[in-house]
Design a protein around this motif. Structure first.
Motif, PDB file in Angstrom:
ATOM      1  N   LEU A  15       0.832  -1.205   0.000  1.00  0.00           N
ATOM      2  CA  LEU A  15       0.000   0.000   0.000  1.00  0.00           C
ATOM      3  C   LEU A  15       0.868   1.258   0.000  1.00  0.00           C
ATOM      4  O   LEU A  15       1.943   1.284   0.606  1.00  0.00           O
ATOM      5  CB  LEU A  15      -0.907   0.029   1.227  1.00  0.00           C
ATOM      6  N   LEU A  16       0.386   2.285  -0.670  1.00  0.00           N
ATOM      7  CA  LEU A  16       1.050   3.583  -0.671  1.00  0.00           C
ATOM      8  C   LEU A  16       0.336   4.450   0.350  1.00  0.00           C
ATOM      9  O   LEU A  16      -0.835   4.783   0.199  1.00  0.00           O
ATOM     10  CB  LEU A  16       0.989   4.212  -2.069  1.00  0.00           C
ATOM     11  N   ARG A  17       1.025   4.819   1.398  1.00  0.00           N
ATOM     12  CA  ARG A  17       0.391   5.536   2.503  1.00  0.00           C
ATOM     13  C   ARG A  17       0.748   7.019   2.560  1.00  0.00           C
ATOM     14  O   ARG A  17      -0.009   7.805   3.093  1.00  0.00           O
ATOM     15  CB  ARG A  17       0.761   4.862   3.815  1.00  0.00           C
ATOM     16  N   ALA A  18       1.907   7.396   2.062  1.00  0.00           N
ATOM     17  CA  ALA A  18       2.331   8.797   2.135  1.00  0.00           C
ATOM     18  C   ALA A  18       1.504   9.619   1.142  1.00  0.00           C
ATOM     19  O   ALA A  18       1.517   9.343  -0.050  1.00  0.00           O
ATOM     20  CB  ALA A  18       3.824   8.920   1.829  1.00  0.00           C
ATOM     21  N   PRO A  19       0.778  10.626   1.613  1.00  0.00           N
ATOM     22  CA  PRO A  19      -0.093  11.404   0.725  1.00  0.00           C
ATOM     23  C   PRO A  19       0.627  12.554   0.007  1.00  0.00           C
ATOM     24  O   PRO A  19      -0.010  13.398  -0.587  1.00  0.00           O
ATOM     25  CB  PRO A  19      -1.154  11.945   1.690  1.00  0.00           C
ATOM     26  N   ALA A  20       1.940  12.590   0.067  1.00  0.00           N
ATOM     27  CA  ALA A  20       2.702  13.733  -0.448  1.00  0.00           C
ATOM     28  C   ALA A  20       2.852  13.692  -1.960  1.00  0.00           C
ATOM     29  O   ALA A  20       2.813  12.637  -2.593  1.00  0.00           O
ATOM     30  CB  ALA A  20       4.082  13.761   0.200  1.00  0.00           C
ATOM     31  N   GLY A  21       3.045  14.880  -2.526  1.00  0.00           N
ATOM     32  CA  GLY A  21       3.342  15.042  -3.942  1.00  0.00           C
ATOM     33  C   GLY A  21       4.672  15.744  -4.106  1.00  0.00           C
ATOM     34  O   GLY A  21       5.362  16.032  -3.122  1.00  0.00           O
ATOM     35  N   PRO A  22       5.064  16.044  -5.342  1.00  0.00           N
ATOM     36  CA  PRO A  22       6.368  16.673  -5.596  1.00  0.00           C
ATOM     37  C   PRO A  22       6.585  18.011  -4.887  1.00  0.00           C
ATOM     38  O   PRO A  22       7.723  18.390  -4.637  1.00  0.00           O
ATOM     39  CB  PRO A  22       6.378  16.863  -7.114  1.00  0.00           C
ATOM     40  N   ARG A  23       5.522  18.724  -4.557  1.00  0.00           N
ATOM     41  CA  ARG A  23       5.681  20.011  -3.864  1.00  0.00           C
ATOM     42  C   ARG A  23       6.220  19.846  -2.440  1.00  0.00           C
ATOM     43  O   ARG A  23       6.909  20.708  -1.929  1.00  0.00           O
ATOM     44  CB  ARG A  23       4.340  20.733  -3.772  1.00  0.00           C
ATOM     45  N   ASP A  24       5.868  18.749  -1.802  1.00  0.00           N
ATOM     46  CA  ASP A  24       6.258  18.478  -0.419  1.00  0.00           C
ATOM     47  C   ASP A  24       7.576  17.698  -0.419  1.00  0.00           C
ATOM     48  O   ASP A  24       7.588  16.484  -0.524  1.00  0.00           O
ATOM     49  CB  ASP A  24       5.157  17.676   0.274  1.00  0.00           C
ATOM     50  N   GLU A  26      10.014  16.774   1.769  1.00  0.00           N
ATOM     51  CA  GLU A  26      10.267  15.693   2.725  1.00  0.00           C
ATOM     52  C   GLU A  26       9.286  14.535   2.524  1.00  0.00           C
ATOM     53  O   GLU A  26       9.684  13.381   2.503  1.00  0.00           O
ATOM     54  CB  GLU A  26      10.177  16.222   4.145  1.00  0.00           C
ATOM     55  N   GLY A  27       8.036  14.850   2.381  1.00  0.00           N
ATOM     56  CA  GLY A  27       7.033  13.809   2.184  1.00  0.00           C
ATOM     57  C   GLY A  27       7.175  13.123   0.838  1.00  0.00           C
ATOM     58  O   GLY A  27       6.898  11.927   0.709  1.00  0.00           O
ATOM     59  N   TRP A  28       7.625  13.870  -0.168  1.00  0.00           N
ATOM     60  CA  TRP A  28       7.776  13.302  -1.510  1.00  0.00           C
ATOM     61  C   TRP A  28       8.845  12.212  -1.523  1.00  0.00           C
ATOM     62  O   TRP A  28       8.693  11.191  -2.192  1.00  0.00           O
ATOM     63  CB  TRP A  28       8.103  14.383  -2.523  1.00  0.00           C
ATOM     64  N   ALA A  29       9.907  12.390  -0.768  1.00  0.00           N
ATOM     65  CA  ALA A  29      10.960  11.369  -0.715  1.00  0.00           C
ATOM     66  C   ALA A  29      10.389  10.053  -0.200  1.00  0.00           C
ATOM     67  O   ALA A  29      10.673   8.983  -0.751  1.00  0.00           O
ATOM     68  CB  ALA A  29      12.112  11.846   0.152  1.00  0.00           C
ATOM     69  N   GLU A  30       9.559  10.119   0.840  1.00  0.00           N
ATOM     70  CA  GLU A  30       8.931   8.905   1.377  1.00  0.00           C
ATOM     71  C   GLU A  30       7.951   8.315   0.365  1.00  0.00           C
ATOM     72  O   GLU A  30       7.918   7.102   0.160  1.00  0.00           O
ATOM     73  CB  GLU A  30       8.222   9.197   2.697  1.00  0.00           C
ATOM     74  N   ARG A  31       7.133   9.163  -0.256  1.00  0.00           N
ATOM     75  CA  ARG A  31       6.168   8.683  -1.251  1.00  0.00           C
ATOM     76  C   ARG A  31       6.896   8.018  -2.411  1.00  0.00           C
ATOM     77  O   ARG A  31       6.481   6.974  -2.910  1.00  0.00           O
ATOM     78  CB  ARG A  31       5.304   9.849  -1.756  1.00  0.00           C
ATOM     79  N   LEU A  32       8.003   8.607  -2.845  1.00  0.00           N
ATOM     80  CA  LEU A  32       8.770   8.052  -3.959  1.00  0.00           C
ATOM     81  C   LEU A  32       9.331   6.673  -3.593  1.00  0.00           C
ATOM     82  O   LEU A  32       9.309   5.751  -4.418  1.00  0.00           O
ATOM     83  CB  LEU A  32       9.883   9.021  -4.351  1.00  0.00           C
ATOM     84  N   ARG A  33       9.810   6.520  -2.367  1.00  0.00           N
ATOM     85  CA  ARG A  33      10.278   5.200  -1.912  1.00  0.00           C
ATOM     86  C   ARG A  33       9.144   4.174  -1.976  1.00  0.00           C
ATOM     87  O   ARG A  33       9.333   3.042  -2.427  1.00  0.00           O
ATOM     88  CB  ARG A  33      10.827   5.280  -0.490  1.00  0.00           C
ATOM     89  N   GLU A  34       7.963   4.573  -1.534  1.00  0.00           N
ATOM     90  CA  GLU A  34       6.806   3.675  -1.596  1.00  0.00           C
ATOM     91  C   GLU A  34       6.462   3.326  -3.038  1.00  0.00           C
ATOM     92  O   GLU A  34       6.144   2.170  -3.353  1.00  0.00           O
ATOM     93  CB  GLU A  34       5.598   4.322  -0.918  1.00  0.00           C
ATOM     94  N   GLU A  35       6.501   4.330  -3.915  1.00  0.00           N
ATOM     95  CA  GLU A  35       6.203   4.101  -5.332  1.00  0.00           C
ATOM     96  C   GLU A  35       7.196   3.113  -5.936  1.00  0.00           C
ATOM     97  O   GLU A  35       6.807   2.196  -6.667  1.00  0.00           O
ATOM     98  CB  GLU A  35       6.249   5.419  -6.115  1.00  0.00           C
ATOM     99  N   TYR A  36       8.473   3.290  -5.640  1.00  0.00           N
ATOM    100  CA  TYR A  36       9.496   2.367  -6.149  1.00  0.00           C
ATOM    101  C   TYR A  36       9.278   0.952  -5.629  1.00  0.00           C
ATOM    102  O   TYR A  36       9.388  -0.014  -6.389  1.00  0.00           O
ATOM    103  CB  TYR A  36      10.902   2.840  -5.783  1.00  0.00           C
ATOM    104  N   ARG A  37       8.974   0.812  -4.339  1.00  0.00           N
ATOM    105  CA  ARG A  37       8.722  -0.523  -3.781  1.00  0.00           C
ATOM    106  C   ARG A  37       7.557  -1.209  -4.503  1.00  0.00           C
ATOM    107  O   ARG A  37       7.638  -2.392  -4.853  1.00  0.00           O
ATOM    108  CB  ARG A  37       8.414  -0.437  -2.288  1.00  0.00           C
TER     109      ARG A  37
END
Length: 113
Positions: A15-24, A26-37
Protein backbone atom coordinates in the motif's frame (compact mmCIF):
# COMPACT_ATOMS: atom_id res chain seq x y z
CA UNK A 1 -12.86 -12.50 -14.84
CA UNK A 2 -10.39 -9.76 -15.77
CA UNK A 3 -11.62 -7.68 -12.84
CA UNK A 4 -10.88 -10.52 -10.41
CA UNK A 5 -7.37 -10.89 -11.85
CA UNK A 6 -6.79 -7.14 -11.51
CA UNK A 7 -7.97 -7.23 -7.90
CA UNK A 8 -5.56 -10.10 -7.13
CA UNK A 9 -2.66 -8.23 -8.78
CA UNK A 10 -3.36 -5.07 -6.76
CA UNK A 11 -3.76 -7.05 -3.53
CA UNK A 12 -0.19 -8.35 -3.94
CA UNK A 13 1.28 -4.84 -4.00
CA UNK A 14 2.35 -2.83 -0.95
CA UNK A 15 0.00 0.00 0.00
CA UNK A 16 1.05 3.58 -0.67
CA UNK A 17 0.39 5.54 2.50
CA UNK A 18 2.33 8.80 2.14
CA UNK A 19 -0.09 11.40 0.73
CA UNK A 20 2.70 13.73 -0.45
CA UNK A 21 3.34 15.04 -3.94
CA UNK A 22 6.37 16.67 -5.60
CA UNK A 23 5.68 20.01 -3.86
CA UNK A 24 6.26 18.48 -0.42
CA UNK A 25 10.03 17.79 -0.46
CA UNK A 26 10.27 15.69 2.72
CA UNK A 27 7.03 13.81 2.18
CA UNK A 28 7.78 13.30 -1.51
CA UNK A 29 10.96 11.37 -0.71
CA UNK A 30 8.93 8.90 1.38
CA UNK A 31 6.17 8.68 -1.25
CA UNK A 32 8.77 8.05 -3.96
CA UNK A 33 10.28 5.20 -1.91
CA UNK A 34 6.81 3.67 -1.60
CA UNK A 35 6.20 4.10 -5.33
CA UNK A 36 9.50 2.37 -6.15
CA UNK A 37 8.72 -0.52 -3.78
CA UNK A 38 5.30 -1.04 -5.38
CA UNK A 39 6.73 -0.76 -8.91
CA UNK A 40 9.51 -3.27 -8.16
CA UNK A 41 6.99 -5.70 -6.66
CA UNK A 42 4.68 -5.29 -9.68
CA UNK A 43 7.53 -6.00 -12.12
CA UNK A 44 8.63 -9.05 -10.11
CA UNK A 45 5.05 -10.37 -10.08
CA UNK A 46 4.77 -9.85 -13.85
CA UNK A 47 8.05 -11.65 -14.50
CA UNK A 48 6.97 -14.55 -12.31
CA UNK A 49 3.67 -14.79 -14.24
CA UNK A 50 5.45 -14.28 -17.61
CA UNK A 51 3.41 -11.12 -18.28
CA UNK A 52 6.26 -8.62 -18.32
CA UNK A 53 5.32 -5.68 -20.56
CA UNK A 54 7.32 -2.54 -19.68
CA UNK A 55 10.55 -1.01 -18.39
CA UNK A 56 10.57 2.38 -16.65
CA UNK A 57 13.10 4.71 -15.10
CA UNK A 58 12.83 8.19 -13.68
CA UNK A 59 14.85 11.34 -13.33
CA UNK A 60 16.59 11.79 -9.93
CA UNK A 61 13.62 13.78 -8.55
CA UNK A 62 11.12 11.09 -9.55
CA UNK A 63 8.95 13.58 -11.42
CA UNK A 64 9.65 12.54 -15.03
CA UNK A 65 9.39 8.90 -16.05
CA UNK A 66 10.32 7.28 -19.35
CA UNK A 67 10.94 3.84 -20.78
CA UNK A 68 9.59 1.23 -23.16
CA UNK A 69 6.42 -0.83 -23.25
CA UNK A 70 5.52 -3.68 -25.56
CA UNK A 71 2.68 -5.88 -26.70
CA UNK A 72 2.83 -9.23 -28.49
CA UNK A 73 0.08 -9.91 -31.03
CA UNK A 74 0.07 -12.93 -33.35
CA UNK A 75 3.71 -13.62 -32.46
CA UNK A 76 4.78 -10.09 -33.43
CA UNK A 77 6.22 -7.82 -30.77
CA UNK A 78 5.24 -4.16 -30.95
CA UNK A 79 7.45 -1.91 -28.83
CA UNK A 80 6.96 1.77 -28.03
CA UNK A 81 8.57 4.56 -26.04
CA UNK A 82 6.46 5.67 -23.09
CA UNK A 83 6.76 8.81 -20.96
CA UNK A 84 4.90 10.77 -18.33
CA UNK A 85 5.44 13.47 -15.76
CA UNK A 86 4.12 13.43 -12.21
CA UNK A 87 1.86 16.48 -11.77
CA UNK A 88 2.57 18.77 -8.82
CA UNK A 89 -0.90 17.93 -7.46
CA UNK A 90 -0.12 14.18 -7.40
CA UNK A 91 -1.48 11.89 -5.90
CA UNK A 92 -4.73 13.82 -6.22
CA UNK A 93 -4.20 14.13 -9.97
CA UNK A 94 -3.20 11.15 -12.10
CA UNK A 95 -0.26 11.41 -14.52
CA UNK A 96 -1.06 11.50 -18.23
CA UNK A 97 0.83 8.78 -20.07
CA UNK A 98 2.15 9.56 -23.55
CA UNK A 99 3.27 7.15 -26.27
CA UNK A 100 4.92 9.65 -28.65
CA UNK A 101 5.36 7.16 -31.51
CA UNK A 102 1.58 6.71 -31.75
CA UNK A 103 0.77 10.42 -31.46
CA UNK A 104 -1.47 11.41 -34.37
CA UNK A 105 -1.54 7.95 -36.02
CA UNK A 106 -5.33 7.74 -35.74
CA UNK A 107 -8.10 10.02 -34.52
CA UNK A 108 -8.06 8.23 -31.16
CA UNK A 109 -4.28 8.45 -30.69
CA UNK A 110 -3.23 11.92 -29.67
CA UNK A 111 -1.31 13.35 -26.77
CA UNK A 112 -3.22 14.70 -23.78
CA UNK A 113 -6.51 13.47 -25.20
Amino acid sequence: MAEAAARRAVAELPLLRAPAGPRDREGWAERLREEYRALIQYVENNKRADTDWFRLESNPEGTRWFGRCWYVHELLKYEFAIEFEIPVTYPGTAPEIAIPELDGKTAKMYRWG
